[in-house]
Design an enzyme around this catalytic site. Structure first.
Site, PDB file in Angstrom:
ATOM      1  N   ARG A   1      11.218  10.325   6.379  1.00  0.00           N
ATOM      2  CA  ARG A   1      12.042   9.581   5.431  1.00  0.00           C
ATOM      3  C   ARG A   1      13.542   9.719   5.691  1.00  0.00           C
ATOM      4  O   ARG A   1      14.267   8.716   5.776  1.00  0.00           O
ATOM      5  CB  ARG A   1      11.772  10.078   4.002  1.00  0.00           C
ATOM      6  CG  ARG A   1      10.547   9.519   3.360  1.00  0.00           C
ATOM      7  CD  ARG A   1       9.935  10.574   2.449  1.00  0.00           C
ATOM      8  NE  ARG A   1       9.283  11.556   3.302  1.00  0.00           N
ATOM      9  CZ  ARG A   1       8.015  11.479   3.636  1.00  0.00           C
ATOM     10  NH1 ARG A   1       7.242  10.580   3.112  1.00  0.00           N
ATOM     11  NH2 ARG A   1       7.486  12.337   4.492  1.00  0.00           N
ATOM     12  N   THR A   2      14.014  10.957   5.766  1.00  0.00           N
ATOM     13  CA  THR A   2      15.461  11.190   5.814  1.00  0.00           C
ATOM     14  C   THR A   2      16.067  10.604   7.095  1.00  0.00           C
ATOM     15  O   THR A   2      17.062   9.899   7.063  1.00  0.00           O
ATOM     16  CB  THR A   2      15.755  12.704   5.732  1.00  0.00           C
ATOM     17  OG1 THR A   2      15.004  13.237   4.643  1.00  0.00           O
ATOM     18  CG2 THR A   2      17.222  12.982   5.518  1.00  0.00           C
TER      19      THR A   2
ATOM     20  N   LYS B   1      16.987  23.644  26.124  1.00  0.00           N
ATOM     21  CA  LYS B   1      17.319  24.469  27.303  1.00  0.00           C
ATOM     22  C   LYS B   1      18.089  25.717  26.891  1.00  0.00           C
ATOM     23  O   LYS B   1      18.597  26.445  27.739  1.00  0.00           O
ATOM     24  CB  LYS B   1      18.183  23.669  28.272  1.00  0.00           C
ATOM     25  CG  LYS B   1      17.540  22.419  28.815  1.00  0.00           C
ATOM     26  CD  LYS B   1      18.542  21.709  29.724  1.00  0.00           C
ATOM     27  CE  LYS B   1      18.146  20.267  29.960  1.00  0.00           C
ATOM     28  NZ  LYS B   1      19.276  19.478  30.472  1.00  0.00           N
TER      29      LYS B   1
ATOM     30  N   ARG C   1      20.010  18.119  10.103  1.00  0.00           N
ATOM     31  CA  ARG C   1      18.935  18.890   9.443  1.00  0.00           C
ATOM     32  C   ARG C   1      18.669  20.123  10.296  1.00  0.00           C
ATOM     33  O   ARG C   1      18.568  20.036  11.521  1.00  0.00           O
ATOM     34  CB  ARG C   1      17.664  18.054   9.312  1.00  0.00           C
ATOM     35  CG  ARG C   1      16.472  18.895   8.845  1.00  0.00           C
ATOM     36  CD  ARG C   1      15.276  18.073   8.481  1.00  0.00           C
ATOM     37  NE  ARG C   1      15.488  17.374   7.218  1.00  0.00           N
ATOM     38  CZ  ARG C   1      14.514  16.744   6.553  1.00  0.00           C
ATOM     39  NH1 ARG C   1      13.278  16.735   7.030  1.00  0.00           N
ATOM     40  NH2 ARG C   1      14.767  16.137   5.418  1.00  0.00           N
TER      41      ARG C   1
ATOM     42  N   HIS D   1      19.465  19.879  -0.086  1.00  0.00           N
ATOM     43  CA  HIS D   1      19.110  18.582   0.506  1.00  0.00           C
ATOM     44  C   HIS D   1      19.782  17.543  -0.409  1.00  0.00           C
ATOM     45  O   HIS D   1      19.133  16.892  -1.226  1.00  0.00           O
ATOM     46  CB  HIS D   1      17.583  18.438   0.516  1.00  0.00           C
ATOM     47  CG  HIS D   1      17.052  17.269   1.291  1.00  0.00           C
ATOM     48  ND1 HIS D   1      17.864  16.288   1.835  1.00  0.00           N
ATOM     49  CD2 HIS D   1      15.785  16.914   1.613  1.00  0.00           C
ATOM     50  CE1 HIS D   1      17.090  15.395   2.463  1.00  0.00           C
ATOM     51  NE2 HIS D   1      15.829  15.752   2.340  1.00  0.00           N
TER      52      HIS D   1
HETATM   53  N1   CP Z   1      11.846  14.062   1.556  1.00  0.00           N
HETATM   54  C1   CP Z   1      12.151  14.319   2.832  1.00  0.00           C
HETATM   55  O1   CP Z   1      13.164  14.946   3.161  1.00  0.00           O
HETATM   56  O2   CP Z   1      11.230  13.820   3.724  1.00  0.00           O
HETATM   57  P1   CP Z   1      11.310  13.949   5.329  1.00  0.00           P
HETATM   58  O3   CP Z   1      11.107  15.405   5.652  1.00  0.00           O
HETATM   59  O4   CP Z   1      10.216  13.068   5.849  1.00  0.00           O
HETATM   60  O5   CP Z   1      12.674  13.486   5.754  1.00  0.00           O
END
Ligand code: CP
Length: 311
Positions: free
Chosen positions: A54-55, A82, A104, A132
């Site tokens: 999603r993100t 590496k 992330r 998040h």
């Molecule tokens: N909700 C969320 O962060 O989903 P993903 O890990 O798929 O990005």
């Protein structure tokens, strides 16, 4: 406000300005004019050290819909594989004159560390169990569009609170906007001192769900369970999985939310996850694109309505 590293410390007007701008992008996308030119000529890199559906996709779509150039870097295809360090990776990308880096990482605090080494805007797309922020913003937008407001709502955040950056960002945002927050989890998945964040903690779903407006389920994060946090999946579902019977304790018009990805039959029963009268899980995904457009637009272009909010 060059970066978005977390929701903690954000003023209600900043949150409201982002949600208002995101609302505008929802309407724009729904009216069929998906693409704009706000960020034409700008460059955004998505740097993901952890998996995402999603993100990552919604940041990519958001950047494209604003007319920016966007590149996705997965760690397995980068020189991190590496042995290049996080900082060297950031400094290398910074030399390419980026406007924003969406990051992330599995370690809490890694995104902040990286933000201190680059000139561009840095957006936290999830760091360890810390924050998040765009997830909390999209959750808030989903709730606000359905309920008309955030203040005075009673929200239950349920399940693996211990490992959840989604829970932390939501607690900060909902408290800032005047909602009341409960967390419900087995003792082993409740961080010690969680009440200091301004929440009420429950270890019994039947008590915690009573009369809530929003039931926000969390993913059981098996990849972060190094000890014996739960006796068994079956037992977890029995006591903490959201099913029809437990949902009946919430208000009759309570919304069901889940950030995804879902473990069906672990934290949520398919019967309630797919009850689209009350489950807004697909709307959350739709809001994710609009919220990320608002964040990119605000940080990169310094959108006027963000500045107005400060006045
Ligand atoms: N909700 C969320 O962060 O989903 P993903 O890990 O798929 O990005």
């Amino acid at each position: 406000h060059r970066h978005l590293l977390g929701i903690e410390g954000k003023h209600p007007w900043e949150i409201k300005a982002l949600l208002d701008l995101a609302d505008h992008y929802v309407e724009q996308s729904r009216s069929g004019s998906k693409k704009t030119e706000e960020l034409r000529g700008r460059t955004i890199v998505n740097l993901f050290f952890e998996n995402s559906t999603r993100t990552r996709t919604s940041f990519e779509l958001a950047a494209q819909r604003l007319g920016a150039d966007v590149i996705n870097m997965g760690v397995s295809t980068s020189s991190v594989s590496k042995g290049e360090t996080l900082i060297d990776t950031a400094v290398t990308l910074n030399a390419m004159h980026l406007d924003a880096l969406v990051v992330r990482h599995g370690d809490s605090g890694a995104v902040q560390l990286l933000s201190e080494k680059v000139n561009c805007a840095v957006i936290n797309a999830g760091d360890g169990s810390h924050e998040h922020p765009t997830q909390a913003l999209l959750d808030a937008l989903t709730i606000r569009r359905r309920k008309g407001h955030l203040d005075n709502l009673l929200v239950a955040i349920c399940g693996d609170v211990l490992h959840s950056r989604v829970a932390r960002s939501n607690i900060h945002l909902l408290n800032a906007m005047g909602a009341r927050v409960r967390v419900i989890a087995p003792k082993t998945l409740l961080p010690t001192g969680i009440e200091e964040l301004g929440v009420e903690a429950f270890t019994d779903m039947r008590q915690g769900l009573k009369d809530v407006d929003i039931v926000m389920m969390l993913r059981v994060q098996n990849e972060r369970m190094t000890g014996s946090y739960i006796p068994s999946i079956r037992e977890f579902f029995h006591f903490f999985g959201l099913d029809r019977e437990k949902l009946a304790l919430a208000k009759p018009d309570a919304l069901i939310m889940h950030p995804g990805p879902m473990n069906r039959g672990v934290e949520i029963d398919s019967d309630v996850a797919d009850d689209f009268e009350r489950s807004v899980i697909r709307e959350q995904v739709e809001m994710g694109v609009a919220v990320r457009m608002a964040v990119l637009d605000t940080l990169i272009r310094n959108a006027p309505n963000f500045a107005e909010g400060a006045a």
